[in-house]
Structures are given as C-alpha cells and as structure tokens.
Design an enzyme around this catalytic site. Structure first.
Site, mmCIF file in Angstrom:
data_model
loop_
_atom_site.group_PDB
_atom_site.id
_atom_site.type_symbol
_atom_site.label_atom_id
_atom_site.label_comp_id
_atom_site.label_asym_id
_atom_site.label_seq_id
_atom_site.Cartn_x
_atom_site.Cartn_y
_atom_site.Cartn_z
ATOM 1 N N THR A 18 0.824 -1.206 0.000
ATOM 2 C CA THR A 18 0.000 0.000 0.000
ATOM 3 C C THR A 18 0.859 1.258 0.000
ATOM 4 O O THR A 18 0.408 2.321 -0.408
ATOM 5 C CB THR A 18 -0.917 0.021 1.232
ATOM 6 O OG1 THR A 18 -0.109 -0.060 2.416
ATOM 7 C CG2 THR A 18 -1.871 -1.146 1.212
ATOM 8 N N ARG A 22 9.522 -0.344 -1.628
ATOM 9 C CA ARG A 22 10.597 0.232 -0.824
ATOM 10 C C ARG A 22 11.742 -0.760 -0.722
ATOM 11 O O ARG A 22 11.539 -1.928 -0.378
ATOM 12 C CB ARG A 22 10.104 0.593 0.582
ATOM 13 C CG ARG A 22 9.096 1.727 0.582
ATOM 14 C CD ARG A 22 8.662 2.067 1.990
ATOM 15 N NE ARG A 22 7.604 3.071 1.971
ATOM 16 C CZ ARG A 22 6.925 3.459 3.050
ATOM 17 N NH1 ARG A 22 7.204 2.926 4.227
ATOM 18 N NH2 ARG A 22 5.972 4.358 2.952
ATOM 19 N N SER A 113 8.854 7.377 2.779
ATOM 20 C CA SER A 113 8.130 7.942 3.916
ATOM 21 C C SER A 113 9.056 8.263 5.080
ATOM 22 O O SER A 113 9.966 9.081 4.958
ATOM 23 C CB SER A 113 7.008 6.996 4.335
ATOM 24 O OG SER A 113 6.189 7.584 5.322
ATOM 25 N N HIS A 114 8.843 7.598 6.213
ATOM 26 C CA HIS A 114 9.572 7.906 7.440
ATOM 27 C C HIS A 114 10.845 7.085 7.584
ATOM 28 O O HIS A 114 11.526 7.181 8.605
ATOM 29 C CB HIS A 114 8.666 7.636 8.643
ATOM 30 C CG HIS A 114 8.112 6.241 8.666
ATOM 31 N ND1 HIS A 114 7.223 5.803 7.728
ATOM 32 C CD2 HIS A 114 8.338 5.194 9.498
ATOM 33 C CE1 HIS A 114 6.914 4.543 7.978
ATOM 34 N NE2 HIS A 114 7.577 4.138 9.040
ATOM 35 N N ASP A 277 7.019 13.994 8.860
ATOM 36 C CA ASP A 277 7.965 12.937 8.494
ATOM 37 C C ASP A 277 8.611 13.196 7.139
ATOM 38 O O ASP A 277 8.539 14.289 6.596
ATOM 39 C CB ASP A 277 7.267 11.575 8.499
ATOM 40 C CG ASP A 277 6.269 11.425 7.365
ATOM 41 O OD1 ASP A 277 5.664 12.437 6.959
ATOM 42 O OD2 ASP A 277 6.090 10.298 6.871
ATOM 43 N N ASP A 279 8.072 12.423 3.947
ATOM 44 C CA ASP A 279 7.314 12.941 2.805
ATOM 45 C C ASP A 279 6.142 13.812 3.219
ATOM 46 O O ASP A 279 5.267 14.105 2.408
ATOM 47 C CB ASP A 279 6.839 11.791 1.914
ATOM 48 C CG ASP A 279 5.888 10.840 2.619
ATOM 49 O OD1 ASP A 279 5.949 10.749 3.861
ATOM 50 O OD2 ASP A 279 5.092 10.159 1.941
ATOM 51 N N ASP A 281 3.513 13.416 5.150
ATOM 52 C CA ASP A 281 2.137 12.961 5.270
ATOM 53 C C ASP A 281 1.770 12.547 6.695
ATOM 54 O O ASP A 281 0.602 12.271 6.978
ATOM 55 C CB ASP A 281 1.832 11.826 4.279
ATOM 56 C CG ASP A 281 2.626 10.555 4.531
ATOM 57 O OD1 ASP A 281 3.529 10.572 5.395
ATOM 58 O OD2 ASP A 281 2.348 9.544 3.859
ATOM 59 N N ARG A 282 2.731 12.530 7.604
ATOM 60 C CA ARG A 282 2.447 12.195 8.996
ATOM 61 C C ARG A 282 2.657 13.419 9.868
ATOM 62 O O ARG A 282 3.322 14.372 9.475
ATOM 63 C CB ARG A 282 3.343 11.056 9.486
ATOM 64 C CG ARG A 282 3.194 9.784 8.679
ATOM 65 C CD ARG A 282 4.044 8.674 9.248
ATOM 66 N NE ARG A 282 3.996 7.502 8.379
ATOM 67 C CZ ARG A 282 4.027 6.251 8.799
ATOM 68 N NH1 ARG A 282 4.104 5.998 10.085
ATOM 69 N NH2 ARG A 282 3.981 5.258 7.942
ATOM 70 N N THR A 344 -5.423 -1.153 7.590
ATOM 71 C CA THR A 344 -4.391 -0.130 7.449
ATOM 72 C C THR A 344 -4.093 0.078 5.965
ATOM 73 O O THR A 344 -3.964 -0.870 5.207
ATOM 74 C CB THR A 344 -3.122 -0.553 8.192
ATOM 75 O OG1 THR A 344 -3.430 -0.681 9.580
ATOM 76 C CG2 THR A 344 -2.012 0.464 8.002
ATOM 77 N N GLU A 363 -5.096 7.190 10.885
ATOM 78 C CA GLU A 363 -4.416 5.972 11.293
ATOM 79 C C GLU A 363 -3.604 6.254 12.545
ATOM 80 O O GLU A 363 -3.174 7.391 12.761
ATOM 81 C CB GLU A 363 -3.480 5.464 10.192
ATOM 82 C CG GLU A 363 -4.183 5.060 8.928
ATOM 83 C CD GLU A 363 -3.215 4.584 7.850
ATOM 84 O OE1 GLU A 363 -3.650 3.836 6.976
ATOM 85 O OE2 GLU A 363 -2.028 4.971 7.904
ATOM 86 N N GLU A 364 -3.364 5.216 13.338
ATOM 87 C CA GLU A 364 -2.625 5.418 14.581
ATOM 88 C C GLU A 364 -1.155 5.738 14.339
ATOM 89 O O GLU A 364 -0.463 6.209 15.236
ATOM 90 C CB GLU A 364 -2.747 4.187 15.473
ATOM 91 C CG GLU A 364 -2.368 2.866 14.830
ATOM 92 C CD GLU A 364 -0.900 2.715 14.594
ATOM 93 O OE1 GLU A 364 -0.103 3.169 15.426
ATOM 94 O OE2 GLU A 364 -0.533 2.164 13.548
ATOM 95 N N SER A 365 -0.674 5.496 13.119
ATOM 96 C CA SER A 365 0.737 5.732 12.817
ATOM 97 C C SER A 365 0.973 7.188 12.417
ATOM 98 O O SER A 365 1.656 7.481 11.444
ATOM 99 C CB SER A 365 1.214 4.782 11.720
ATOM 100 O OG SER A 365 0.404 4.878 10.569
ATOM 101 N N LYS A 376 -2.902 10.942 3.574
ATOM 102 C CA LYS A 376 -2.780 11.585 4.872
ATOM 103 C C LYS A 376 -1.905 12.821 4.697
ATOM 104 O O LYS A 376 -1.111 12.895 3.774
ATOM 105 C CB LYS A 376 -2.220 10.630 5.905
ATOM 106 C CG LYS A 376 -0.968 9.863 5.536
ATOM 107 C CD LYS A 376 -0.621 8.864 6.636
ATOM 108 C CE LYS A 376 0.540 7.959 6.244
ATOM 109 N NZ LYS A 376 0.130 6.881 5.353
ATOM 110 N N ARG A 496 4.084 -5.086 15.176
ATOM 111 C CA ARG A 496 3.448 -3.992 15.892
ATOM 112 C C ARG A 496 2.379 -4.578 16.818
ATOM 113 O O ARG A 496 1.529 -5.358 16.388
ATOM 114 C CB ARG A 496 2.814 -2.988 14.931
ATOM 115 C CG ARG A 496 3.801 -2.369 13.936
ATOM 116 C CD ARG A 496 3.240 -1.083 13.348
ATOM 117 N NE ARG A 496 3.931 -0.625 12.172
ATOM 118 C CZ ARG A 496 5.102 0.018 12.153
ATOM 119 N NH1 ARG A 496 5.726 0.244 13.293
ATOM 120 N NH2 ARG A 496 5.642 0.414 11.027
#
Length: 543
Positions: A18, A22, A113-114, A277, A279, A281-282, A344, A363-365, A376, A496
């Site tokens: 999703t 990577r 991402s992160h 983060d 990119d 988005d968080r 997710t 999302e919780e992340s 996001k 997780r």
C-alpha cells in the site's frame, strides 16, 4: 534525440504494498531496476499516453537521479505533459493536491516515507491514480505481475533538464513544467483554514515549534507558517530538506522527535509543537508538557470540526484504521455520524472519501487527513490544530483534557519490535492464528478474553474483501490487543502490538499510559510468546 528500446531482465519479488515499493538505495541503483518498475507502470496504465503525469518526491538521496530517468521514460512512452516539483520536491499530499487540481491521469511519488535516507538508506516509489490517492490493489498487482515478465523498456536519449528552477522544457514531444512545489498546496490550505485568526494568534505573542526533520515538510511549513501566517522566523526548525535528512530518522514520534519533545517539556516551552515525516504525510502534535496520541488527535479534530472554516458545515462521517483506538468512535456515536473501521492503508479511506461517506479519517501511525486530498497530510493536520487553538483560545492540553471529560479516555500505545527475523515473525503470527478459536473465554495474565479474530474488511464502496488484516484480542471490558506485521521497513519484519483500554472514570485520567496498560502488555507477551519467539526482551519503540 531518439527513443531507445533497451533489453532487460525481469525481476521477481517486486510486489508493491500500500506504500509502494521500498528497498535500499543500492537496490534501486542496480542496472535496470528502477526502469523495469517504471516501465511496468506505463504498460499497466495506458491512459498515461497522451495524458498528464505528476512527478516528485521527498528529496531523499537518489531522488533527483530517479526523476531524470523517469522523465526520459515518460517521453518515450507517449506522456504528453509532466508536472515536476521544483528541485524534484513534492510532498506526498502535495502530489495528491496537484493531481486533483490539474486533472492529471496520475502521479509517481518517490519516497520511503519515514524510513532513513542517504546512500545507505532507503528509497521508494509508488503510483497514485487520478483521484490523487494510492493505486488500488488491482493496479499494484498488475504492476507487480508486469515486472515479473518485462523484457524491454523505452527511454528517450536526452540530456538531463534543469529541475532546480521553475521553467518549461520539452523532451521530444513531451512538455515538462517545473512547478513551484508549494503554491498549489498553500492555496488549498488557505481555502480550508482561517488564516486571519491564526495570524492574530501569532501576533498576540503565541509561539510554536515545527520540526520538519530535514525532510519534505520544511518548505511547506516555512512558506505557510512563517510566510503567510506571520509566525516568527525560526518557528520551523530543520526546515531544509537534505538527502540524508541530516542523519535524523524522519519519523514524527516521541522517540525520533526527541528534541522537539524536550523543548515542549522545558520551562520556556512554546505554546504548540508539531513535527512531520520524510514525505510530509504524517504529523505529531505536542502541547506544553503534553503529547497528543494520533488516536486522540483524530477524535479531537472530529469533535471540533465545525469550528474550522473548511468543515463548518459539518462532516459526513469518520473512518479509522482497525489498529487505531476507538476514541473517534465515541465522538461519532455522540454526534450521530457514520464511523468506519478499515484495514491499514490509505486506499481504503480513498474509497470512502470518493463516495462521500466520510470527511475525516486517520491511522494510529501519526496519519490524519480529510477529503481535501486522498493522502494523509501532516501540514494540514498541524494547521487544523492551529486553527482550533486560534478560535477557541485554549491550549492543547485543555482541548484534550476537556475531550476526555466528555468522551472518556482511551489509554493507547503501540509497541514496535523492529528488524525481527522474518521467519520468527511469521511463525509468531502463525502461532496466534492457530489458537484464535481457543482463546475466547480464557483468562490469561489476569485478563478475561471475550473473543479473538483475524480482522477482515468488506469494502462498502467497491465490494472487495481484504482478509488477514491483523489479529484482534478483545476483552470483556472492551479493551483490545492487536497484532500486525508491518510492511514499511526494508530490513527483516516489524511486529506492531497495539494496546487499548477505555476508562470513563475521569479520576483515572492522570494515570501513566504504560501503567494503565500493564495488564494488556502482560497478556500480549503471554499469548504471542513474544520474548520466546523473537528473543526480544523489550520493544524497539514505544509510542
């Protein structure tokens, strides 16, 4: 300049998740590796021929080189126009914004991402579709299948173009527009939030610290906060995107954004703190001596949405990923709003947003968003909170504490066990699945288990079914323990473990989170045999 067809060899094991594909930078630097994946996109999405493509990334190492390759391949595959971010930089939510505003067929996002950057770090690529959101599974699976059989790719033989300045170029018949990376996104933010009220908040002497973590949000936060909103110079720290993120791990949580947390708990702390983060988005939201969990952040935003300009008319509904706490469910119930629990992955929210079933999702992340884009959005979330602070006159701690008084508190934490041996991690999940039927009715580690299942989701929009999305253990009092393997890393597996306990008694709200969750932590280890199967005595990260 001519088009060259290059013979190549198919790669296996390239199925994008999703979050896209990577791998380590060194993997992407292999001959033909990036080209094979990009050609698979053009082969699977024929609408790109004669259409518009958006292209950009988070500025990490290999970003600029990859963009030059993709531009030459786009020209060779008949793309009519490419909009590329200045310097190759476009945050993930900005890509979504630009796709939607300019009617593009889709976009290619270059980001992990992160995950850490630099020559020894990670790189990533994903395709977003015409609604601005991540490609659905039918497209990602088709891309993967194409990479397993591809034998040639097409590339225009041309020199690199200057992507450092806003300008227009041509490669063969294809137009290339290097666009201001921030302008379209900033315009969208001004349409959603009361910039005048936020300017007044800053003008009244309130202070903020935004940690961009040397990543993509820096130019966006600097232009909007210090430029359009009048925040003092220096409000944004680590605001220049660097190819290795300055050695930082660009993940906005209390562990990796430790410097921000220390500042917000100091005697001279600003009124408001935030981080984003790689990119952009968080997001992480922090008040003075007060860290807001992502689950509580979504719930507070939903409860107060009508106080924000862009949502003053009300919201259609809310959605959360299954591992996210049920705090927003309580808001939806009281306000009479539909509430959806999804796997997710932002693509599930995209379906609900496109269908008009929800307005806010999270999302919780550390990811929250709304119908303004189909990703996001970290900077958007920060502006949402700023807008609330400005119009209510309350602090972050006051907003959250008052929320708990009204809706109760969902004590919540995530324990990450990173870089596990993949075989051991898969064995742990297989062990859990094998005992699901026997867990109901048992009392383990002093916790009475009501039910256990492997979460499955039937999409109410497209009718698709997603199975094995996480193992849930539900207690008689409504508490939960959830287990998932994450696919966002590039080394080993990440387990997780999500822990949630609801407490309506306001006298208990001052209890430390890990103390409140101690019984669930013991249950999780006992049921999953975490220490025995992974060899880990403690999680790598606790958030």
């Amino acid at each position: 300049m001519t088009i060259q067809t290059i013979t190549t060899q198919a790669f296996s094991g390239q199925r994008p998740g999703t979050s896209g594909l990577r791998k380590k930078v060194t993997v992407f630097q292999q001959p033909h590796y990036l080209e094979n994946f990009v050609q698979a996109i053009f082969d699977v999405v024929p609408e790109l021929q004669g259409g518009t493509l958006v292209l950009g990334g988070d500025g990490r190492y290999h970003n600029r080189a990859a963009i030059q390759t993709i531009l030459r391949m786009a020209a060779a595959n008949g793309v009519a126009r490419v909009l590329v971010g200045q310097g190759g930089l476009l945050s993930t939510p900005a890509v979504s914004c630009v796709i939607r505003k300019h009617g593009a067929v889709g976009g290619i996002v270059l980001s992990a991402s992160h995950n850490p950057g630099g020559p020894e770090g990670d790189f990533g690529i994903k395709y977003n579709v015409t609604n601005g959101g991540p490609a659905p599974e039918k497209i990602t699976e088709a891309i993967y299948q194409r990479t397993t059989s591809i034998d040639t790719y097409r590339v225009y033989q041309a020199a690199d173009i200057d992507i450092e300045n806003v300008a227009s170029y041509t490669i063969g018949e294809m137009q290339v527009r290097v666009i201001d990376s921030v302008a379209d996104y900033a315009e969208l933010m001004e349409s959603l939030f009361d910039f005048a009220a936020i300017r007044n908040w800053f003008a009244a002497g309130h202070r903020m610290r935004f940690d961009a973590m040397c990543a993509a949000s820096g130019p966006y936060a600097t232009r909007i906060l210090e430029g359009l909103l009048g925040a003092p110079a220096g409000t944004v720290v680590n605001g220049t995107p660097l190819e290795d993120f300055g050695g930082l791990h660009p993940d906005p949580n209390p562990v990796y954004a430790e410097a921000l947390v220390q500042q917000m708990f100091a005697a001279d702390a600003p009124d408001f703190g935030a981080a984003s983060d790689g990119d952009a988005d968080r997001n992480m939201i922090v008040g003075r001596q007060f860290i807001v969990t992502p689950s509580d952040s979504l719930a507070v935003m939903a409860a107060n949405a009508t106080q924000v300009k862009g949502y003053a008319g009300g919201i259609a509904g809310v959605a959360r990923s299954m591992p996210t706490s049920c705090a927003v469910d309580a808001v939806a119930k009281r306000l009479g709003l539909p509430c959806f629990e999804t796997p997710t992955g932002w693509k599930f929210f995209g379906n609900l947003l496109d269908a008009g079933k929800v307005t806010l999702c999270g999302e919780e992340s550390y990811g929250t968003g709304s119908g303004h884009v189909r990703e996001k959005d970290g900077v958007w979330a920060v502006l949402f909170w700023l807008n609330l602070l400005a119009v209510t006159g309350k602090s972050v701690a006051e907003l959250v504490s008052e929320h708990w008084q009204t809706y109760g508190r969902h004590f919540y934490s995530r324990h990450d066990y990173e870089a596990l041996d993949t075989e051991a991690a898969n064995g742990l999940m297989a062990h859990l699945r094998s005992q699901l039927a026997q867990l109901a009715g048992q009392t383990i580690a002093g916790q009475a288990i009501a039910s256990a299942d492997d979460f499955a989701y039937d999409d109410p929009v497209d009718g698709s079914r997603s199975e094995k999305q996480g193992i849930r253990i539900l207690l008689a009092d409504g508490s939960r323990v959830v287990f998932r393997l994450s696919g966002t890393g590039t080394e080993g597996a990440t387990l997780r473990v999500y822990l949630e306990k609801y407490e309506a008694d306001t006298s208990q709200h001052g209890v430390a989170t890990q103390t409140a969750l101690a019984g669930l932590i013991a249950l999780a280890d006992a049921v999953a045999q975490i220490r025995q199967r992974t060899g880990r005595e403690q999680p790598t990260v606790v958030t």
